[in-house]
Motif scaffolding. Sequence first.
Motif, PDB file in Angstrom:
ATOM      1  N   VAL A 285       0.811  -1.235   0.000  1.00  0.00           N
ATOM      2  CA  VAL A 285       0.000   0.000   0.000  1.00  0.00           C
ATOM      3  C   VAL A 285       0.837   1.275   0.000  1.00  0.00           C
ATOM      4  CG1 VAL A 285      -1.913  -1.167   1.161  1.00  0.00           C
ATOM      5  CG2 VAL A 285      -0.223   0.055   2.534  1.00  0.00           C
ATOM      6  N   LEU A 286       2.064   1.211   0.465  1.00  0.00           N
ATOM      7  CA  LEU A 286       2.904   2.414   0.542  1.00  0.00           C
ATOM      8  C   LEU A 286       3.588   2.691  -0.790  1.00  0.00           C
ATOM      9  CD1 LEU A 286       4.546   1.912   4.062  1.00  0.00           C
ATOM     10  CD2 LEU A 286       2.702   3.495   3.454  1.00  0.00           C
ATOM     11  N   PRO A 287       3.899   3.964  -1.080  1.00  0.00           N
ATOM     12  CA  PRO A 287       4.585   4.319  -2.335  1.00  0.00           C
ATOM     13  C   PRO A 287       5.926   3.601  -2.457  1.00  0.00           C
ATOM     14  CG  PRO A 287       3.773   6.283  -1.214  1.00  0.00           C
ATOM     15  CD  PRO A 287       3.603   5.150  -0.249  1.00  0.00           C
ATOM     16  N   GLU A 288       6.330   3.357  -3.686  1.00  0.00           N
ATOM     17  CA  GLU A 288       7.568   2.597  -3.942  1.00  0.00           C
ATOM     18  C   GLU A 288       8.796   3.294  -3.381  1.00  0.00           C
ATOM     19  OE1 GLU A 288       9.867   0.609  -7.782  1.00  0.00           O
ATOM     20  OE2 GLU A 288       7.761   1.220  -7.958  1.00  0.00           O
ATOM     21  N   ASN A 289       8.799   4.639  -3.375  1.00  0.00           N
ATOM     22  CA  ASN A 289       9.980   5.348  -2.880  1.00  0.00           C
ATOM     23  C   ASN A 289      10.140   5.238  -1.363  1.00  0.00           C
ATOM     24  OD1 ASN A 289       7.800   6.963  -2.256  1.00  0.00           O
ATOM     25  ND2 ASN A 289       8.850   8.890  -2.692  1.00  0.00           N
ATOM     26  N   VAL A 290       9.123   4.690  -0.678  1.00  0.00           N
ATOM     27  CA  VAL A 290       9.189   4.513   0.779  1.00  0.00           C
ATOM     28  C   VAL A 290       9.712   3.117   1.143  1.00  0.00           C
ATOM     29  CG1 VAL A 290       7.817   4.531   2.921  1.00  0.00           C
ATOM     30  CG2 VAL A 290       7.278   6.134   1.076  1.00  0.00           C
ATOM     31  N   HIS A 291       9.653   2.203   0.186  1.00  0.00           N
ATOM     32  CA  HIS A 291      10.033   0.809   0.463  1.00  0.00           C
ATOM     33  C   HIS A 291      11.423   0.660   1.079  1.00  0.00           C
ATOM     34  CE1 HIS A 291       6.889  -0.758  -2.691  1.00  0.00           C
ATOM     35  NE2 HIS A 291       6.336  -0.076  -1.688  1.00  0.00           N
ATOM     36  N   PRO A 292      12.442   1.421   0.619  1.00  0.00           N
ATOM     37  CA  PRO A 292      13.774   1.272   1.228  1.00  0.00           C
ATOM     38  C   PRO A 292      13.808   1.564   2.722  1.00  0.00           C
ATOM     39  CG  PRO A 292      13.942   2.414  -0.864  1.00  0.00           C
ATOM     40  CD  PRO A 292      12.481   2.318  -0.557  1.00  0.00           C
TER      41      PRO A 292
END
Length: 460
Positions: free
Chosen positions: A20-27
Amino acid sequence: MENIELKRFWEQVKEDLIGVLPENVHPWIYPLEVSGYDKGVLTVVTGQIMGRDLLRRNHSEQMNSVLAKITGNQNARIVIIYDESAAKTLKRETEKIQKKVIEKNLKEQALENLSNMQSASNLNLKYKFENFVVGENSKFAHAVAMQVAQNPAGKYNPLFIYGNSGLGKTHLMQAIGHYTIFNNPKLKVKYTKTEDYVNDFISNCRYSKDSIENMSKFNKKYTNIDIILIDDIQFIESKSRTMDQMQHTFDSLYNKGKQIVITSDRLPKDIPSLTAALCSRFEMGLMVELAPPDLDTRFEIIKKLAIDNDLKFDEEALYYIAKHFSKNVRELEGAFTKVSAYAEIMREDLTLKLAKDVLKCDECDESLSYDDIVDVVASYFEVDKKDIKGTARGQRVALARHIAVYLAREITNQSFANIAEFFNKKHTTIMFGYEKIKKEIHNKEIAAALREIRQALKVL
């Protein structure tokens, strides 16, 4: 929750968060480690202060919503805590990754540099020691070339490699260059064909206002190096001015302690019109001969080619090729390439039938009998044919017998048992005679005898 159960629970939460979170937050999510879960509060730790602050500030509602959905507790929430020990672990892991990246980049740069150096040195990448098949015909030459590569300008300077065309002289010479570039990249290596050297000299020494400057550049090009590899020196004959220049190049390099490697299809003294000065310089080092490969070596050469090309093959097919192409390695490889290309295009295995159909050697093979071989050997050594097949033990007769056995095996490709029956000898005796000549093939007397007998039999 038990530790195992807690980790499984966290993996499920983390998977849903990633969804559910944006891809740029995954790291920032991946490094989070679960610490505990109590009364709807899931505690996770991180070693990244920036990650903690960013997630708290921008995504806490989304994260709490995911946890609430999984647990069924609308008041559930995720608490992110910065942990110094986690930060230290993260730092160590980051440094390891950075080190691997740096090492990878350095290795790639080194390989690129080596490739550029090999290109600048004019070397062919396929001519290396690791893909040179060593046989009795080349064992000594190979060992000497390796010594020169490991210790340039040591005991064997200059190194003069001679032998008929297509036996691997260029391969061994360039292998020295590749070994040097890979193991001692500070040394400058240059490979040149004599023909190119001659043309380069002629184009630079023509009279013009820039001729002095051009010759200065020419001299630097061929003397400002550590190892020079000069191929096919026999092509310098009858070119007096070029021979004078070659003498200057030789002296300049030798006096500076640089390694010189030369190849030729004959000995210096056998090159017509070669100046005495150059001849003496070429002979002052070590001269080694590359003889034609025997049947077993020829077989190993094409077997390696077949394996390197991932071909399915029958060994009898390779023996067939090895038997009928004995003149030199280049001819042997050409025959193999023809057969393997047909096998690949027609999607067939490399069988004896295929080799025979493609090469058609049997149609033009003027087979020699054992008697033919013994007749020529007896004539060469001036002994009686009956003595060669008999029990006479004189030194000259014994040598003639061993050479006749060796040639019978090499030329006819018949079994030792078959040859033993013809010579009225035991199988082990015939094998001994064959191996004796095979081991002494570099002996000047034996090499000369084999060469002249083969010429008389027209099987060179």
